[in-house]
Design a protein around this motif. Structure first.
Motif, short mmCIF file in Angstrom:
data_model
loop_
_atom_site.label_atom_id
_atom_site.label_comp_id
_atom_site.label_asym_id
_atom_site.label_seq_id
_atom_site.Cartn_x
_atom_site.Cartn_y
_atom_site.Cartn_z
N THR A 111 14.25 35.36 8.40
CA THR A 111 15.66 35.41 8.04
C THR A 111 16.19 36.84 8.08
O THR A 111 17.26 37.11 8.64
N ILE A 112 15.44 37.77 7.49
CA ILE A 112 15.88 39.15 7.42
C ILE A 112 16.06 39.77 8.80
O ILE A 112 17.07 40.44 9.08
N VAL A 113 15.09 39.53 9.69
CA VAL A 113 15.15 40.12 11.03
C VAL A 113 16.38 39.63 11.79
O VAL A 113 17.10 40.42 12.42
N ASN A 114 16.65 38.34 11.71
CA ASN A 114 17.77 37.78 12.45
C ASN A 114 19.11 38.20 11.86
O ASN A 114 20.06 38.50 12.60
N PHE A 118 22.73 40.89 13.24
CA PHE A 118 24.17 40.75 13.12
C PHE A 118 24.78 41.86 12.26
O PHE A 118 25.95 42.22 12.44
N VAL A 119 23.97 42.42 11.35
CA VAL A 119 24.44 43.58 10.57
C VAL A 119 24.73 44.75 11.51
O VAL A 119 25.65 45.55 11.27
N THR A 120 23.96 44.85 12.58
CA THR A 120 24.22 45.87 13.59
C THR A 120 25.35 45.45 14.51
O THR A 120 26.25 46.24 14.82
N PHE A 121 25.32 44.21 14.94
CA PHE A 121 26.25 43.73 15.96
C PHE A 121 27.70 43.77 15.50
O PHE A 121 28.58 44.27 16.23
N VAL A 122 27.99 43.24 14.32
CA VAL A 122 29.38 43.08 13.89
C VAL A 122 30.13 44.41 13.81
O VAL A 122 31.24 44.54 14.37
N PRO A 166 1.17 40.07 18.09
CA PRO A 166 1.77 39.99 16.74
C PRO A 166 3.30 40.08 16.79
O PRO A 166 3.86 40.89 17.53
N ASP A 167 3.96 39.27 15.98
CA ASP A 167 5.43 39.23 15.97
C ASP A 167 6.08 40.59 15.71
O ASP A 167 7.14 40.88 16.30
N PRO A 168 5.53 41.45 14.82
CA PRO A 168 6.19 42.73 14.55
C PRO A 168 6.39 43.62 15.78
O PRO A 168 7.23 44.52 15.76
N ILE A 169 5.64 43.34 16.85
CA ILE A 169 5.82 44.13 18.07
C ILE A 169 7.25 44.00 18.59
O ILE A 169 7.83 44.95 19.12
N ALA A 170 7.83 42.81 18.42
CA ALA A 170 9.20 42.59 18.89
C ALA A 170 10.18 43.52 18.19
O ALA A 170 11.13 44.03 18.80
N ILE A 171 9.94 43.74 16.89
CA ILE A 171 10.80 44.66 16.14
C ILE A 171 10.57 46.09 16.61
O ILE A 171 11.51 46.86 16.77
N GLY A 172 9.31 46.42 16.85
CA GLY A 172 8.98 47.78 17.25
C GLY A 172 9.52 48.19 18.60
O GLY A 172 9.87 49.36 18.80
N VAL A 210 15.71 50.48 7.98
CA VAL A 210 15.94 49.92 6.64
C VAL A 210 15.39 48.51 6.55
O VAL A 210 14.76 48.12 5.56
N MET A 211 15.60 47.72 7.60
CA MET A 211 15.07 46.35 7.63
C MET A 211 13.55 46.36 7.56
O MET A 211 12.94 45.60 6.80
N ALA A 212 12.92 47.22 8.36
CA ALA A 212 11.46 47.29 8.37
C ALA A 212 10.92 47.73 7.01
O ALA A 212 9.91 47.19 6.53
N ALA A 213 11.59 48.68 6.38
CA ALA A 213 11.17 49.12 5.05
C ALA A 213 11.30 47.98 4.05
O ALA A 213 10.42 47.78 3.19
N GLY A 214 12.39 47.24 4.15
CA GLY A 214 12.57 46.09 3.26
C GLY A 214 11.49 45.04 3.46
O GLY A 214 10.99 44.46 2.50
N LEU A 215 11.12 44.81 4.71
CA LEU A 215 10.07 43.83 5.00
C LEU A 215 8.73 44.27 4.42
O LEU A 215 7.97 43.46 3.89
N LEU A 216 8.45 45.57 4.52
CA LEU A 216 7.19 46.08 3.97
C LEU A 216 7.15 45.88 2.46
O LEU A 216 6.11 45.54 1.89
N LEU A 217 8.28 46.09 1.82
CA LEU A 217 8.34 45.92 0.37
C LEU A 217 8.20 44.44 -0.03
O LEU A 217 7.57 44.11 -1.05
N LEU A 218 8.77 43.57 0.77
CA LEU A 218 8.78 42.14 0.44
C LEU A 218 7.49 41.42 0.81
O LEU A 218 6.97 40.62 0.04
#
Length: 223
Positions: A111-114, A118-122, A166-172, A210-218
């Protein structure tokens, strides 16, 4: 009124980039659905609407670039004004699907990644409209391009999943791809890098960090 030759060339280049993104997206999602057939069970009406809206957005970016290159500015502006309706469909269905899939899989990171896309796009879409009204055409094109590149992570993820990585590669890989394409476009069009583009890229990359940092925390580091 005809656009200067360099403006036409810049629009054609943007159209080719957009067409490449469109083809890549169709192939990525197509490969995922054919190889991992279990995902086809998720092709609910809202998913189909969202997919159609996203493909329509990429198609719109292609057509807008070529319309500008062909000096068809009346049609270009009309489609630009109408694009807000498409953006609303993309945003609404995208957020709902992200929440539903995150709950279904028990993975809030999905959910966070997707939503982060949009947080960037809008804001970049709104900035692109502002640039268009101010006749800052290069910045307008770049804002639309970088905004669209922010939405490409799901397509990258399908390729990563098909390859069994691994899925995180897509973010990287999303930030370096976005940076490379946007800076290359700047250089090919103007033979220099521009401050507005660097600022837009900084914003895009900051959201990812910021998203990646949030994911690491969660959820912590992937095992």
């Amino acid at each position: 009124m005809k656009a200067p030759r360099h403006q036409r060339a810049a629009n054609v280049l943007l159209g080719r980039i957009a067409l490449g993104l469109l083809v890549f997206t169709v192939l990525a999602f197509g490969a995922k659905s054919l190889i991992h057939t279990e995902v086809q069970a998720r092709f609910t009406p809202i998913v189909v609407v969202h997919a159609a809206a996203m493909i329509a957005w990429l198609g719109l970016l292609v057509s807008q670039a070529y319309l500008a290159a062909a000096n068809r500015f009346v049609v270009h502006r009309a489609l630009g004004r109408a694009s807000i309706l498409l953006v609303l469909v993309m945003l609404t269905t995208g957020v709902l699907i992200s929440i539903n899939i995150g709950e279904e899989l028990g993975r809030i990171e999905v959910t966070i990644v997707n939503v982060a896309a949009f947080v960037t796009f809008v804001p970049l879409y709104i900035l692109a409209v502002h640039y268009a009204r101010g006749k800052r055409i290069h910045e307008h094109r770049q804002a639309m391009l970088i905004a669209t590149l922010a939405l490409m992570t799901p397509a990258y993820a399908r390729v990563v999943q098909v390859l069994g990585l691994p899925d995180p590669i897509a973010i990287g890989i999303q930030p370096p791809i976005t940076i490379a394409i946007a800076l290359a476009y700047d250089w090919l069009v103007l033979a220099r890098l521009t401050r507005p583009v660097l600022s837009m890229l900084a914003f895009s990359v900051t959201v990812v960090i910021v998203m990646a940092a949030g994911l690491l925390l969660l959820v912590g580091l992937p095992q």
